[in-house]
Scaffold this motif. Sequence first.
Motif, PDB file in Angstrom:
ATOM      1  N   SER A  27     -25.627 -14.867  30.515  1.00 17.92           N
ATOM      2  CA  SER A  27     -24.265 -15.320  30.104  1.00 17.92           C
ATOM      3  C   SER A  27     -24.253 -16.638  29.449  1.00 17.92           C
ATOM      4  CB  SER A  27     -23.427 -15.440  31.211  1.00 17.92           C
ATOM      5  OG  SER A  27     -23.239 -14.397  31.899  1.00 17.92           O
ATOM      6  N   CYS A  28     -23.605 -16.663  28.009  1.00 18.04           N
ATOM      7  CA  CYS A  28     -23.852 -17.743  27.435  1.00 18.04           C
ATOM      8  C   CYS A  28     -22.279 -18.144  26.865  1.00 18.04           C
ATOM      9  CB  CYS A  28     -24.792 -17.696  25.973  1.00 18.04           C
ATOM     10  SG  CYS A  28     -24.514 -18.748  24.649  1.00 18.04           S
ATOM     11  N   THR A  29     -21.833 -19.262  26.876  1.00 15.98           N
ATOM     12  CA  THR A  29     -20.644 -19.765  26.429  1.00 15.98           C
ATOM     13  C   THR A  29     -20.673 -20.360  25.100  1.00 15.98           C
ATOM     14  OG1 THR A  29     -19.632 -19.986  28.828  1.00 15.98           O
ATOM     15  CG2 THR A  29     -18.613 -20.896  27.021  1.00 15.98           C
ATOM     16  N   ALA A  30     -20.358 -19.563  24.185  1.00 11.19           N
ATOM     17  CA  ALA A  30     -20.322 -20.194  22.635  1.00 11.19           C
ATOM     18  C   ALA A  30     -19.014 -20.928  22.356  1.00 11.19           C
ATOM     19  CB  ALA A  30     -20.593 -19.078  21.639  1.00 11.19           C
ATOM     20  N   ARG A  31     -19.337 -22.061  21.784  1.00  9.52           N
ATOM     21  CA  ARG A  31     -18.409 -23.221  21.520  1.00  9.52           C
ATOM     22  C   ARG A  31     -17.571 -22.592  20.042  1.00  9.52           C
ATOM     23  NH1 ARG A  31     -18.734 -28.191  18.599  1.00  9.52           N
ATOM     24  NH2 ARG A  31     -20.823 -27.814  18.451  1.00  9.52           N
ATOM     25  N   LEU A  32     -16.535 -22.654  20.177  1.00  7.44           N
ATOM     26  CA  LEU A  32     -15.649 -22.095  18.899  1.00  7.44           C
ATOM     27  C   LEU A  32     -14.595 -23.106  18.258  1.00  7.44           C
ATOM     28  CD1 LEU A  32     -14.889 -18.600  19.454  1.00  7.44           C
ATOM     29  CD2 LEU A  32     -16.625 -19.280  18.139  1.00  7.44           C
ATOM     30  N   SER A  33     -14.519 -24.537  19.435  1.00 13.11           N
ATOM     31  CA  SER A  33     -13.614 -25.326  19.171  1.00 13.11           C
ATOM     32  C   SER A  33     -13.655 -26.155  18.006  1.00 13.11           C
ATOM     33  CB  SER A  33     -13.377 -26.292  20.313  1.00 13.11           C
ATOM     34  OG  SER A  33     -14.504 -26.968  20.403  1.00 13.11           O
ATOM     35  N   ASP A  34     -14.825 -26.299  17.249  1.00  9.56           N
ATOM     36  CA  ASP A  34     -14.925 -27.104  16.095  1.00  9.56           C
ATOM     37  C   ASP A  34     -14.710 -26.303  14.899  1.00  9.56           C
ATOM     38  OD1 ASP A  34     -17.045 -25.099  16.518  1.00  9.56           O
ATOM     39  OD2 ASP A  34     -18.529 -26.255  15.303  1.00  9.56           O
ATOM     40  N   ILE A  35     -14.215 -25.007  14.991  1.00 10.47           N
ATOM     41  CA  ILE A  35     -13.727 -24.323  13.743  1.00 10.47           C
ATOM     42  C   ILE A  35     -12.243 -24.812  13.533  1.00 10.47           C
ATOM     43  CG2 ILE A  35     -12.995 -22.020  12.783  1.00 10.47           C
ATOM     44  CD1 ILE A  35     -15.429 -20.850  14.423  1.00 10.47           C
ATOM     45  N   ALA A  36     -11.325 -25.344  14.517  1.00  8.89           N
ATOM     46  CA  ALA A  36     -10.120 -26.029  14.257  1.00  8.89           C
ATOM     47  C   ALA A  36      -8.926 -25.133  13.830  1.00  8.89           C
ATOM     48  CB  ALA A  36     -10.074 -27.244  13.633  1.00  8.89           C
ATOM     49  N   LEU A  37      -9.043 -23.944  14.189  1.00 14.04           N
ATOM     50  CA  LEU A  37      -8.243 -22.754  13.634  1.00 14.04           C
ATOM     51  C   LEU A  37      -7.080 -22.548  14.670  1.00 14.04           C
ATOM     52  CD1 LEU A  37      -7.637 -20.832  11.371  1.00 14.04           C
ATOM     53  CD2 LEU A  37      -9.019 -19.205  12.273  1.00 14.04           C
ATOM     54  N   PRO A  38      -5.564 -22.656  14.588  1.00 20.21           N
ATOM     55  CA  PRO A  38      -4.697 -22.661  15.399  1.00 20.21           C
ATOM     56  C   PRO A  38      -4.801 -21.135  16.017  1.00 20.21           C
ATOM     57  CG  PRO A  38      -3.868 -23.445  13.580  1.00 20.21           C
ATOM     58  CD  PRO A  38      -5.413 -23.148  13.007  1.00 20.21           C
ATOM     59  N   GLY A  39      -4.655 -21.031  17.547  1.00 17.06           N
ATOM     60  CA  GLY A  39      -4.782 -19.750  18.015  1.00 17.06           C
ATOM     61  C   GLY A  39      -6.044 -19.282  18.461  1.00 17.06           C
ATOM     62  N   LEU A  40      -7.119 -19.941  17.886  1.00 17.75           N
ATOM     63  CA  LEU A  40      -8.451 -19.361  18.342  1.00 17.75           C
ATOM     64  C   LEU A  40      -8.964 -20.209  19.671  1.00 17.75           C
ATOM     65  CD1 LEU A  40     -10.809 -17.849  16.766  1.00 17.75           C
ATOM     66  CD2 LEU A  40     -11.678 -20.147  16.169  1.00 17.75           C
ATOM     67  N   PRO A  41      -9.568 -19.382  20.664  1.00 16.00           N
ATOM     68  CA  PRO A  41      -9.794 -20.051  21.797  1.00 16.00           C
ATOM     69  C   PRO A  41     -11.041 -20.856  21.529  1.00 16.00           C
ATOM     70  CG  PRO A  41     -10.778 -17.654  21.474  1.00 16.00           C
ATOM     71  CD  PRO A  41      -9.829 -17.804  20.468  1.00 16.00           C
ATOM     72  N   GLY A  42     -11.392 -21.975  22.558  1.00 14.94           N
ATOM     73  CA  GLY A  42     -12.385 -23.129  22.203  1.00 14.94           C
ATOM     74  C   GLY A  42     -13.421 -22.759  22.813  1.00 14.94           C
ATOM     75  N   ALA A  43     -13.646 -21.551  23.260  1.00 13.00           N
ATOM     76  CA  ALA A  43     -15.014 -20.938  23.642  1.00 13.00           C
ATOM     77  C   ALA A  43     -15.227 -19.315  23.902  1.00 13.00           C
ATOM     78  CB  ALA A  43     -15.654 -21.608  24.896  1.00 13.00           C
ATOM     79  N   LYS A  44     -16.051 -18.690  23.992  1.00 15.67           N
ATOM     80  CA  LYS A  44     -16.235 -17.473  24.219  1.00 15.67           C
ATOM     81  C   LYS A  44     -17.230 -17.193  24.826  1.00 15.67           C
ATOM     82  CE  LYS A  44     -15.812 -12.607  22.620  1.00 15.67           C
ATOM     83  NZ  LYS A  44     -15.081 -12.068  23.597  1.00 15.67           N
ATOM     84  N   THR A  45     -17.571 -16.521  26.073  1.00 20.96           N
ATOM     85  CA  THR A  45     -18.323 -16.227  27.036  1.00 20.96           C
ATOM     86  C   THR A  45     -19.109 -14.952  26.637  1.00 20.96           C
ATOM     87  OG1 THR A  45     -17.584 -17.616  28.656  1.00 20.96           O
ATOM     88  CG2 THR A  45     -19.371 -15.944  29.196  1.00 20.96           C
ATOM     89  N   LEU A  46     -20.267 -14.888  26.295  1.00 22.56           N
ATOM     90  CA  LEU A  46     -21.063 -13.671  25.987  1.00 22.56           C
ATOM     91  C   LEU A  46     -21.965 -13.355  27.082  1.00 22.56           C
ATOM     92  CD1 LEU A  46     -21.831 -14.700  22.408  1.00 22.56           C
ATOM     93  CD2 LEU A  46     -19.819 -13.122  23.146  1.00 22.56           C
ATOM     94  N   THR A  47     -21.881 -11.994  27.466  1.00 18.85           N
ATOM     95  CA  THR A  47     -22.875 -11.354  28.483  1.00 18.85           C
ATOM     96  C   THR A  47     -23.743 -10.109  27.945  1.00 18.85           C
ATOM     97  OG1 THR A  47     -21.303 -12.456  29.938  1.00 18.85           O
ATOM     98  CG2 THR A  47     -22.867 -10.744  30.931  1.00 18.85           C
ATOM     99  N   ALA A  48     -25.020 -10.249  28.519  1.00 18.26           N
ATOM    100  CA  ALA A  48     -25.946  -9.154  27.985  1.00 18.26           C
ATOM    101  C   ALA A  48     -26.855  -8.909  29.232  1.00 18.26           C
ATOM    102  CB  ALA A  48     -26.638  -9.346  26.852  1.00 18.26           C
ATOM    103  N   THR A  49     -27.073  -7.879  29.675  1.00 20.91           N
ATOM    104  CA  THR A  49     -27.917  -7.170  30.756  1.00 20.91           C
ATOM    105  C   THR A  49     -29.103  -6.168  30.355  1.00 20.91           C
ATOM    106  OG1 THR A  49     -26.057  -7.355  32.187  1.00 20.91           O
ATOM    107  CG2 THR A  49     -28.230  -5.965  32.860  1.00 20.91           C
ATOM    108  N   PHE A  50     -30.250  -6.520  30.529  1.00 18.26           N
ATOM    109  CA  PHE A  50     -31.409  -5.530  30.243  1.00 18.26           C
ATOM    110  C   PHE A  50     -32.262  -5.513  31.432  1.00 18.26           C
ATOM    111  CE2 PHE A  50     -35.395  -4.615  28.470  1.00 18.26           C
ATOM    112  CZ  PHE A  50     -35.099  -3.389  27.608  1.00 18.26           C
TER     113      PHE A  50
END
Length: 151
Positions: free
Chosen positions: A117-140
């Motif tokens: 699981s990795c939480t990617a930061r999106l807050s530096d894009i500074a677009l109104p309505g965009l979440p500050g981060a998104k958690t991505l998960t992968a299983t193998f």
Amino acid sequence: MTGLRKSPRRLRIGSERGSASVEVAVIAPALIALLGLMIAFGRVTDADAAVDAAAHAAARAASLERDATGAQARARAAAEDSLHGDGVTCQSTDVVVDTSSYMLDVGQAATVTATISCTARLSDIALPGLPGAKTLTATFTSPIDTYRGRQ
């Protein structure tokens, strides 16, 4: 007498003066927002692919070890190396490795499963309505050699 009248063409051109600046002022924020969305989508897509590759690397590295403790350590290192190699910086990274199959006897089919699981930061894009981060998960899941000794 014709010199005193203004031609219809001149009136039409004169009345449209400044309309291009108004059009640009109206369209520019929409174009900037679209560009921001494209950047966010690209960043999430790249991070998702990197997390998937890290899960593959972690499970494969863990399956090559002979014991559960070594498999846990090797999987974490492989996941971090994979994410770092892909240039992905996570706010938080969680590596969960299921090594319970190491307790099975030799000759029985066994697997190792890695979940990243990795939480990617999106807050530096500074677009109104965009979440500050998104958690991505992968299983193998990767198989352990059926006839190799385990501890």
